[in-house]
Design a protein around this motif. Structure first.
Motif, PDB file in Angstrom:
ATOM      1  N   LYS A 187      59.501  43.582  26.336  1.00  0.00           N
ATOM      2  CA  LYS A 187      59.126  42.945  25.077  1.00  0.00           C
ATOM      3  C   LYS A 187      58.655  41.503  25.265  1.00  0.00           C
ATOM      4  CE  LYS A 187      60.869  46.613  23.014  1.00  0.00           C
ATOM      5  NZ  LYS A 187      59.966  47.774  22.884  1.00  0.00           N
ATOM      6  N   GLU A 225      56.348  47.059  17.115  1.00  0.00           N
ATOM      7  CA  GLU A 225      56.923  47.630  18.328  1.00  0.00           C
ATOM      8  C   GLU A 225      55.841  47.722  19.398  1.00  0.00           C
ATOM      9  OE1 GLU A 225      59.948  48.029  18.882  1.00  0.00           O
ATOM     10  OE2 GLU A 225      60.713  47.717  16.859  1.00  0.00           O
ATOM     11  N   ASP A 236      59.903  51.974  18.303  1.00  0.00           N
ATOM     12  CA  ASP A 236      60.381  51.688  19.649  1.00  0.00           C
ATOM     13  C   ASP A 236      60.528  52.988  20.438  1.00  0.00           C
ATOM     14  OD1 ASP A 236      61.263  49.743  21.570  1.00  0.00           O
ATOM     15  OD2 ASP A 236      63.260  50.602  21.353  1.00  0.00           O
ATOM     16  N   ALA A 246      57.337  53.489  21.991  1.00  0.00           N
ATOM     17  CA  ALA A 246      57.126  52.430  22.988  1.00  0.00           C
ATOM     18  C   ALA A 246      57.813  52.749  24.307  1.00  0.00           C
ATOM     19  CB  ALA A 246      57.630  51.093  22.444  1.00  0.00           C
ATOM     20  N   ARG A 247      58.895  53.507  24.235  1.00  0.00           N
ATOM     21  CA  ARG A 247      59.646  53.816  25.454  1.00  0.00           C
ATOM     22  C   ARG A 247      59.137  55.054  26.188  1.00  0.00           C
ATOM     23  NH1 ARG A 247      64.775  51.152  25.522  1.00  0.00           N
ATOM     24  NH2 ARG A 247      65.052  49.911  23.644  1.00  0.00           N
TER      25      ARG A 247
END
Lengths: 197, 197
Positions: free
Chosen positions: A70, B58, B82, B85-86
């Motif tokens: 991040k 995110e 998120d 995002a992962r």
């Protein structure tokens, strides 16, 4: 203006045009470099997209990404020779600087880069604070100067306490690295992205 | 202006000052956020260094450093959750974009970001090229527009052919990733450092 071999060379590197074209363009523009670039573009012998200038300084580009992806930092640290740039000591220094920037969030490398408008705004706020605190007018300039020094140490990278050793500033760390490596070391620029900022 | 709980909260986050101080400052400034920040600073209850705003989007910050450490890229790619995002797919997309930027050297993410001055300069050069080539005046605008499109595809990231697959643009790749992941995906910003530039 004299048309030296050096300026012809630079024009060739910048535009990708041939030597004769470059000489001719410089002749027509009386040696004006930017005008010659424009002329070559207009004649269609230079590329539209600028070629990258030749890199002159040595050093490394280092990055740091905080776990979780991040927050990331890109930093350029220069030295004088590629030999030193390849040493573990130099690369460790560059990585440390990238990590410090991620953690402490400086806004500038040196205090010369701080823009005058921000400074004036800070000065005005400190002056008002001091007045509100009832400080006598004659010592207010001194108070403002003192607070400004503190402000620099908060936003200027070289003046910040180093994140891994608060007893020295980043500039102190840099001088130490420079002395150990025997070369001038310069933190040239950085970029810091925090997600969604 | 009404002083809502939301604006008080934002002022607290921005300044680090207490709730009562924030409410009072907003009351005194008639709900003007920036004026309240300034007032809190003057009263000495807000921190000098701005607190970071809360991240809302995110995504990830990705980096790419070319072997040899002379060229590096930092890029922010956003998505909606998120969770996405992962995912490996999203992270691979972000890494691909960073590598593409290192290789192809775009100057902007979208064509909206291209400044008008550069555009005017390009237009003028294309016009002069076309005139020098003896093109008739009435088709010159069309030629200029055509060359401008080509210029965009050279300097605008989204319009560039993707470095690992020239058959699609970066925008095409982005739409593909977006469709696969089921979320809106945005390349927000990037920074590219080449040593000594």
């Amino acid at each position: 203006m004299a048309i030296t071999a050096q300026i012809v060379k630079e024009l060739r590197e910048k535009t990708g045009a041939g030597m004769m074209d470059c000489k001719k363009a410089l002749g027509e523009t009386d040696g004006d470099f930017e005008a010659a670039v424009k002329l070559l573009r207009e004649k269609g012998v230079a590329k539209a997209a600028k070629r990258e200038g030749r890199a002159t300084a040595e050093g490394v580009i280092a990055t740091y990404v905080h776990p979780g992806d991040k927050l990331g930092v890109l930093v350029e640290v220069n030295c004088e020779t590629d030999f030193v740039a390849r040493t573990e000591k130099f690369q460790e220094f560059a990585r440390d600087i990238a990590m410090h920037i991620a953690a402490i969030n400086p806004l500038f490398v040196t205090r010369d880069e701080v823009d005058q408008d921000s400074l004036e705004k800070e000065r005005e706020i400190y002056r008002q604070q001091a007045l509100n605190d009832g400080k006598p007018e004659k010592i207010i300039d001194k108070i403002v100067d003192g607070r400004l020094e503190k402000y620099y140490s908060e936003i200027v990278l070289l003046e910040q306490p180093f994140v891994k050793d608060n007893d020295q500033t980043v500039e102190g760390l840099l001088k130490e690295a420079s002395a150990t490596l025997g070369e001038n070391v310069v933190i040239k620029r950085f970029s810091r992205f925090r997600l969604g900022e």
